[in-house]
Design an enzyme around this catalytic site. Sequence first.
Site, PDB file in Angstrom:
ATOM      1  N   LYS A  79      61.889  34.123  53.476  1.00 25.92           N
ATOM      2  CA  LYS A  79      61.679  32.708  53.142  1.00 25.92           C
ATOM      3  C   LYS A  79      60.929  32.617  51.816  1.00 25.92           C
ATOM      4  O   LYS A  79      59.972  33.365  51.592  1.00 25.92           O
ATOM      5  CB  LYS A  79      60.888  32.033  54.259  1.00 25.92           C
ATOM      6  CG  LYS A  79      60.721  30.529  54.084  1.00 25.92           C
ATOM      7  CD  LYS A  79      59.905  29.941  55.234  1.00 25.92           C
ATOM      8  CE  LYS A  79      59.770  28.428  55.114  1.00 25.92           C
ATOM      9  NZ  LYS A  79      58.953  27.853  56.194  1.00 25.92           N
ATOM     10  N   SER A 154      61.118  23.918  58.536  1.00 26.94           N
ATOM     11  CA  SER A 154      61.398  24.123  57.144  1.00 26.94           C
ATOM     12  C   SER A 154      62.095  25.459  56.824  1.00 26.94           C
ATOM     13  O   SER A 154      62.646  25.612  55.735  1.00 26.94           O
ATOM     14  CB  SER A 154      60.095  24.060  56.346  1.00 26.94           C
ATOM     15  OG  SER A 154      59.249  25.137  56.698  1.00 26.94           O
ATOM     16  N   SER A 178      58.273  25.245  62.154  1.00 26.55           N
ATOM     17  CA  SER A 178      59.205  25.590  61.059  1.00 26.55           C
ATOM     18  C   SER A 178      59.994  26.873  61.246  1.00 26.55           C
ATOM     19  O   SER A 178      60.944  27.124  60.501  1.00 26.55           O
ATOM     20  CB  SER A 178      58.439  25.661  59.737  1.00 26.55           C
ATOM     21  OG  SER A 178      58.266  24.372  59.214  1.00 26.55           O
TER      22      SER A 178
END
Lengths: 485, 94
Positions: A79, A154, A178
């Site tokens: 990420k 996210s 997330s």
Amino acid sequence: MDLIEKDALTLGRLIARREVSASEVVEAYLNRIEKVESMLHAFINLSGDLARRLAAEIDEKISRGENAGEFAGVPIAIKDVLSTKNFPTTCASRMLENFVPVYDATAVEKVLSAGCVMLGKTNMDEFAMGSSTENSYFGVTRNPWDTDRVPGGSSGGSAAAVAAREVPWALGSDTGGSIRQPAALCGIVGMKPTYGLVSRYGLVAFASSLDQVGPMTLNVSDCAALLGLIAGHDPLDSTSIPDEPEDYLSELNGEIRGLKAAVVKELSGEGIDPDVLRCFNEALDTLDACGVSIEEVSLSSFEYALSAYYIIAPAEASSNLARFDGVRYGFRTDHECDDVWEMYDRTRSEGFGGEVKRRIMLGTYALSAGYYEAYYAQAQKIRTLIINDYRKAWEKFDVLLSPTSPTTAFRIGEKIDDPLTMYLSDVCTIPVNLAGIPAISVPCGLSEGLPVGLQIMGPPLKELRILNVAYALEQSLNLNMRPPI
Amino acid sequence: MVISMEDVEHVAKLARLYLTKEEKKMFKRQLSDVLEHARIISGIDTSDVEPTSHAIPLANVAREDEVRPSLPVEEAVRNAPWSEGGAFMVPKII
């Protein structure tokens, strides 16, 4: 042999036994990315050339009989909120569009030293603020199950990349859901570990008391393996827990007969889509058949968790994001400025997107003179009530259960203009972050062709317990979920 | 509305954000919505509840004060939008 259908553990074994080379594996995944990435946009930056070079080095080491690491040659996605030395780390923000870190995050350093090969940095909501990956400066990621829908957020890029077999596993970060919510919406496994189990060094801070790095994988065994790689004490993170982590993988056996579980009433009734509940309840029957006793428990403080979270997280964010001022790193306005103050204001307004500004405003308001007691201090007391409710529950139950997300993947654009409705997507996952406990989302079925996730929560540092429940459920359900892409 | 236009302008100043008229109007509405929802927490009696600072309590963490190499200056300024001679450059302050 269709390499991209293998899980990470299998790939690691195949490479170690020299049945396939690291280069062949990396090439298979880069081909897959080539094929599907234009439909998904799971990545912000790809590192194909770097990966090819690294894979060749690994193959050479292996051919010389040298130790190339426990997971040598296994591709991974990171990420884009985790620092990667000499490789761009943008946080999906214009503010960090050209930022190139000078050090690796500890979690990144650990997967790389185990021999994992990074294929790229994944898309996300800007600075991890959002539940749909629509708040990325670089454009939305699409859900591999239905490209008109969001992957969640996210960590939506990591979830979509794993679900679509662009990588076998990925790292995400979880501040209010997330990791778990996008894992649920994309039909993969995602875990938020106990606060402090995984180092936050090099994780760009959103809300420091809630943030945690965790694994996003195709199945529970891979999740146990990746957690084992990244867990452990780090002197570079003062909130890192000094205890030696458990051996998650070798003790993963699915033995859960006799465990006591409870469904959290406040997270599994009102506001949850009826078909998500149907799926969830069917999975409960399966757990029951595995010998787990299942009751219901009411944890009344959870009704206030969402409100407390949307005070605490923005408050911490407003403070953490004060560092982005156009001086030491990142974007600076091109506007001709009369003084440094104008430069700060314009840099921040042009560099941050709408959701980030909204949360900075919200947090600044909640911390400002006259409102601090009513909002921030009260929210931190609510947090204590939530921790206490969990503690009481652990006296009677081994694990707690709920759906991971109140709905399946929603349509792109459906909630983006209404922040409050978007925030409600996190209602089931937020109490976990406020209490710092571990939780895992595991696929439990499909609702109208879209994945549904079941959340298993456990007491602090009981990762192995929730992994075993997830493993038993996964083995019994035997879903073999595969997106149409 | 929970917050006024003056509140929005004051908070934007504290947060060092330059907002357009449209943004101010939008934030006034959206922040009011969220704060309205957050108001449910103000009605709860927490008079004998301690606020949480750390969810997982840890003792103070200290280490020996040892001299170690730090980031070289060239590295530290590498990502700066404007640097000269190892210094961060900004428009005039006074």
